[in-house]
Design a protein around this motif. Structure first.
Motif, PDB file in Angstrom:
ATOM      1  N   SER A  97      40.648  11.566 -25.283  1.00 38.05           N
ATOM      2  CA  SER A  97      39.211  11.311 -25.454  1.00 38.05           C
ATOM      3  C   SER A  97      38.510  12.584 -25.898  1.00 38.05           C
ATOM      4  N   CYS A  98      37.671  12.458 -26.925  1.00 41.91           N
ATOM      5  CA  CYS A  98      36.935  13.596 -27.467  1.00 41.91           C
ATOM      6  C   CYS A  98      35.929  14.129 -26.446  1.00 41.91           C
ATOM      7  N   THR A  99      35.728  15.429 -26.467  1.00 38.76           N
ATOM      8  CA  THR A  99      34.779  16.058 -25.552  1.00 38.76           C
ATOM      9  C   THR A  99      33.335  15.840 -25.991  1.00 38.76           C
ATOM     10  N   HIS A 100      33.110  15.329 -27.193  1.00 32.51           N
ATOM     11  CA  HIS A 100      31.754  15.095 -27.692  1.00 32.51           C
ATOM     12  C   HIS A 100      31.167  13.822 -27.093  1.00 32.51           C
ATOM     13  N   GLN A 101      31.759  12.663 -27.449  1.00 35.82           N
ATOM     14  CA  GLN A 101      31.250  11.396 -26.911  1.00 35.82           C
ATOM     15  C   GLN A 101      32.366  10.451 -26.491  1.00 35.82           C
ATOM     16  N   GLY A 102      33.546  10.994 -26.231  1.00 38.56           N
ATOM     17  CA  GLY A 102      34.642  10.180 -25.710  1.00 38.56           C
ATOM     18  C   GLY A 102      35.401   9.372 -26.742  1.00 38.56           C
ATOM     19  N   GLY A 103      35.223   9.653 -28.024  1.00 35.78           N
ATOM     20  CA  GLY A 103      35.953   8.923 -29.066  1.00 35.78           C
ATOM     21  C   GLY A 103      37.453   9.153 -28.967  1.00 35.78           C
ATOM     22  N   GLN A 104      38.211   8.232 -29.546  1.00 39.71           N
ATOM     23  CA  GLN A 104      39.669   8.298 -29.521  1.00 39.71           C
ATOM     24  C   GLN A 104      40.179   9.465 -30.377  1.00 39.71           C
ATOM     25  N   ILE A 105      41.075  10.247 -29.820  1.00 36.19           N
ATOM     26  CA  ILE A 105      41.698  11.359 -30.530  1.00 36.19           C
ATOM     27  C   ILE A 105      43.005  10.871 -31.140  1.00 36.19           C
ATOM     28  N   TYR A 106      43.273  11.298 -32.380  1.00 33.19           N
ATOM     29  CA  TYR A 106      44.540  10.989 -33.030  1.00 33.19           C
ATOM     30  C   TYR A 106      45.127  12.274 -33.619  1.00 33.19           C
ATOM     31  N   TYR A 107      46.418  12.223 -33.959  1.00 29.83           N
ATOM     32  CA  TYR A 107      47.102  13.376 -34.537  1.00 29.83           C
ATOM     33  C   TYR A 107      47.263  13.182 -36.037  1.00 29.83           C
ATOM     34  N   SER A 108      46.902  14.187 -36.822  1.00 29.69           N
ATOM     35  CA  SER A 108      47.115  14.183 -38.261  1.00 29.69           C
ATOM     36  C   SER A 108      48.307  15.084 -38.565  1.00 29.69           C
ATOM     37  N   SER A 109      49.417  14.483 -38.974  1.00 28.41           N
ATOM     38  CA  SER A 109      50.606  15.277 -39.264  1.00 28.41           C
ATOM     39  C   SER A 109      50.430  16.102 -40.538  1.00 28.41           C
ATOM     40  N   GLN A 110      49.593  15.644 -41.463  1.00 26.75           N
ATOM     41  CA  GLN A 110      49.356  16.406 -42.692  1.00 26.75           C
ATOM     42  C   GLN A 110      48.610  17.707 -42.404  1.00 26.75           C
ATOM     43  N   ARG A 111      47.626  17.663 -41.496  1.00 25.22           N
ATOM     44  CA  ARG A 111      46.841  18.857 -41.163  1.00 25.22           C
ATOM     45  C   ARG A 111      47.399  19.605 -39.959  1.00 25.22           C
ATOM     46  N   ARG A 112      48.302  18.970 -39.214  1.00 28.03           N
ATOM     47  CA  ARG A 112      48.828  19.527 -37.959  1.00 28.03           C
ATOM     48  C   ARG A 112      47.685  19.855 -37.006  1.00 28.03           C
ATOM     49  N   GLN A 113      46.770  18.873 -36.869  1.00 29.96           N
ATOM     50  CA  GLN A 113      45.620  19.001 -35.979  1.00 29.96           C
ATOM     51  C   GLN A 113      45.333  17.649 -35.341  1.00 29.96           C
ATOM     52  N   PHE A 114      44.554  17.693 -34.272  1.00 29.82           N
ATOM     53  CA  PHE A 114      44.061  16.487 -33.633  1.00 29.82           C
ATOM     54  C   PHE A 114      42.627  16.268 -34.098  1.00 29.82           C
ATOM     55  N   SER A 115      42.216  15.000 -34.240  1.00 31.04           N
ATOM     56  CA  SER A 115      40.856  14.686 -34.688  1.00 31.04           C
ATOM     57  C   SER A 115      40.305  13.495 -33.924  1.00 31.04           C
ATOM     58  N   CYS A 116      38.975  13.392 -33.916  1.00 23.88           N
ATOM     59  CA  CYS A 116      38.280  12.276 -33.280  1.00 23.88           C
ATOM     60  C   CYS A 116      37.936  11.239 -34.350  1.00 23.88           C
ATOM     61  N   VAL A 117      38.156   9.970 -34.041  1.00 21.98           N
ATOM     62  CA  VAL A 117      37.869   8.910 -35.017  1.00 21.98           C
ATOM     63  C   VAL A 117      36.375   8.674 -35.192  1.00 21.98           C
ATOM     64  N   GLU A 118      35.546   9.023 -34.219  1.00 20.16           N
ATOM     65  CA  GLU A 118      34.118   8.713 -34.309  1.00 20.16           C
ATOM     66  C   GLU A 118      33.334   9.675 -35.187  1.00 20.16           C
ATOM     67  N   HIS A 119      33.450  10.965 -34.962  1.00 22.68           N
ATOM     68  CA  HIS A 119      32.627  11.926 -35.693  1.00 22.68           C
ATOM     69  C   HIS A 119      33.446  13.044 -36.342  1.00 22.68           C
TER      70      HIS A 119
END
Length: 154
Positions: A97-119
């Motif tokens: 869960s994102c620390t901003h507003q609780g959005g779902q976090i996913y992993y991007s293998s292309q960027r090798r980073q985690f991201s939030c789907v909402e913002h």
């Protein structure tokens, strides 16, 4: 391609070299001013996804139950945590869960980073906030692999 340890080591050396520069001269007064020394990045010494040693009491996750984690770039959400296979035998895990507003976090293998789907807040493999609406890091968890079992610090 450099390993994470080599990359962090080079970054720390570069930061230390920056602090050893000449004194800057104030163009208004002509008086030499000390160059501020930047603080080196402080990642937890225990966070190297390729050199994690499990401790007793860690939770087991059988890879046969989560086939996405067998392939580099694969990820799963398990028990409120996103676990990603970031390079051969190396895993990273952060809160789902994102620390901003609780959005779902996913992993991007292309960027090798985690991201939030909402913002589109973006986080590094250790959960450190990198970009976007969130300004607080995600909790990260150590993951170690022993044969066909992942051991998670959760």
């Amino acid at each position: 391609m450099k390993t994470r340890r080599e990359f962090i080591g080079c970054g720390t050396c570069a930061l230390l070299l920056l602090g050893c520069g000449e004194k800057a001269t104030n163009t208004d007064t002509g008086v030499a001013q000390p160059t501020p020394t930047p603080e080196p990045e402080s990642l937890p010494a225990s966070f190297d996804p390729c050199e994690t040693t499990p401790e007793s009491g860690w939770t087991e996750l059988r890879l046969e139950d989560y086939p996405n984690l067998m392939e580099v770039g694969g990820s799963v959400t398990w028990n409120g945590i996103v676990i990603a296979h970031v390079e051969e035998g190396c895993y990273a895990a952060v809160d789902a869960s994102c620390t901003h507003q609780g959005g779902q976090i996913y992993y991007s293998s292309q960027r090798r980073q985690f991201s939030c789907v909402e913002h589109a807040a973006t986080f590094e493999l250790d959960g450190e906030w990198a970009l976007g609406t969130a300004t607080t890091d995600l909790n990260s968890y150590l993951v170690a692999r022993e044969g066909e079992i992942l051991l998670i610090e959760a």
